[in-house]
Design an enzyme around this catalytic site. Sequence first.
Site, mmCIF file in Angstrom:
data_model
loop_
_atom_site.group_PDB
_atom_site.id
_atom_site.type_symbol
_atom_site.label_atom_id
_atom_site.label_comp_id
_atom_site.label_asym_id
_atom_site.label_seq_id
_atom_site.Cartn_x
_atom_site.Cartn_y
_atom_site.Cartn_z
ATOM 1 N N THR A 92 -29.277 -54.224 -69.870
ATOM 2 C CA THR A 92 -28.212 -55.212 -69.788
ATOM 3 C C THR A 92 -28.811 -56.539 -69.349
ATOM 4 O OG1 THR A 92 -27.733 -54.689 -67.476
ATOM 5 C CG2 THR A 92 -26.556 -53.430 -69.150
ATOM 6 N N LYS A 128 -6.997 -65.967 -60.841
ATOM 7 C CA LYS A 128 -5.751 -65.538 -60.198
ATOM 8 C C LYS A 128 -5.124 -66.741 -59.521
ATOM 9 C CE LYS A 128 -3.760 -61.613 -57.804
ATOM 10 N NZ LYS A 128 -4.025 -60.341 -57.086
ATOM 11 N N TRP A 184 -2.296 -63.626 -63.164
ATOM 12 C CA TRP A 184 -3.565 -63.731 -63.869
ATOM 13 C C TRP A 184 -3.485 -64.751 -64.996
ATOM 14 C CZ3 TRP A 184 -7.183 -61.581 -61.184
ATOM 15 C CH2 TRP A 184 -6.962 -60.404 -60.475
#
Length: 541
Positions: free
Chosen positions: A185, A441, A446
């Site tokens: 990754t 937020k 959201w």
Amino acid sequence: MLGLMMDRQLTITSIMEHADRYHPDTEIVSVTNDTPRHRYTYAEAFGRTRRLANALIDYGIGAGERVATLAWNDYRHFELYYAIAGIGAVTHTVNPRLFPDQISYIINHAEDRLVFVDPLILPVLEKISDDLSGVEAFIVLTDEENMPDTDLRNAQSYEGFISRHADRIDWPELDEKTACCLCYTSGTTGNPKGVLYHHRSMVLHTLIGISPDGLNLSVRDVVMPVVPMFHVNAWGLAYGAPAVGTKLVFPGPKMGDGATLQALIEEEEVTYSAGVPTVWLHLLKYLAESGKEVSTLKRVIIGGSACPRSIMEELEDSYGVYVNHAWGMTEMSPLGTVNTLKPGMLELPREEQYAVRMKQGRPLYGVEMKIVDDDGNELPRDGQATGLLKVRGPFICSEYYREDTPSDVHDDDGWFSTGDVGSIDAEGYLQITDRSKDVIKSGGEWISSIDLENAAVGHPDIAEAAVIGVPHPRWGERPLLILVRKEGGDAGRQEILDWLKDRVAKWWVPDDVVYVDEIPHTATGKIQKTELRKRFKDYVI
């Protein structure tokens, strides 16, 4: 009672042997550092693959040992994919766009004995070679004539490495769960983590990926993988194309060059391609400036990050290229979803159809997914509820490779937490609304940075957009919109805010707009929001 069927192992070798036997004359065309347009057939490719395999065995590479590649999409990299895995070793694809210290960490962590490297990437390794004490030799992906001067230890050309070896081999009978590929990754937080695939997972991913509602590959296609082979297996195209006999066109180091991509599409009659949104921005810019066409190109798969609607519309309305959204992860081999419309959806009005097509799509067979709240409770599939996305399946990572402290990869039921936030509608379509660490937020609600970015890029003066959350005394966080103008664009702050008022919820509209010359990207082409947060950490709205 057991069934009475033959027991054959699912291995990458079987894909190679199938293509060699049934599609020997299919072409592979490559742009490389030493050849503007290399051309040969599957039969020739796999003959050279067998020579490479013999060279690796002769060198002493054994089962389970890791061999690294730092290479672009071309025919030599293709040969490495099959030869290394075919002898039971592990093809470790390293992203050359990572930071040097990340490349050092990855090669050392994997304990690679050999590194195969493109000449253009040599300077990266030369700067860190002293840190790569475990690497015994560096094989440069070129021939003797074009071999560059380098102080890398035991360096030799690829063609010299394989030249003395026979093109015949008895491939070993491998257990299908033998490790075959390793990909790390990008490591946006902490060190990169290794995902270790096995032959079975790669074959299953290939079979499912080539299906009509997946990548929909055919022997009649000509596919150009712009998504890199050094990152999550070029979305499986390096295996899927040979499995069905598709002609491959590799752009080599020119993956971001619009002129080269256009020329390859027209001259090689490419029908299908895949890549991240920035690739298509480069191509569209070149097409607009040059007035040239991509007359044979019919489909592209866009993933890596959400594709702005403006890109989809320009490709389709101006050039007749149909766009499929897709989503996946390194940990998923990588395909998770592809956006294929269900019966009746093609007849929907344009706006309703795009409302579906802007989503990331439905899960492929073999991928289970759900969204959960902060307590791990599954949320309804109504297209409204938003939560953390979890997945599981036979080609999804069970744990990371050689973690000193094993990661908490799964919950008790074996679900992998993706780190993405999204919703799933009643038809099964996934919509990624953010990364969990990127979601904003504000006042307890959201806000999707992805939806805001896509809406902003729809403005004709805007080339690229990024949204981050910045502190706010009343609402906790508010979105800050960071923009790059197109050449000649002059849209100001208020014009952009007015544009967004008609396209997103009123309370989503950012409190401010900042223009920059360039937005930073990660090595895999995603917006580097960690860097933007550092840059604007003291920004006051």
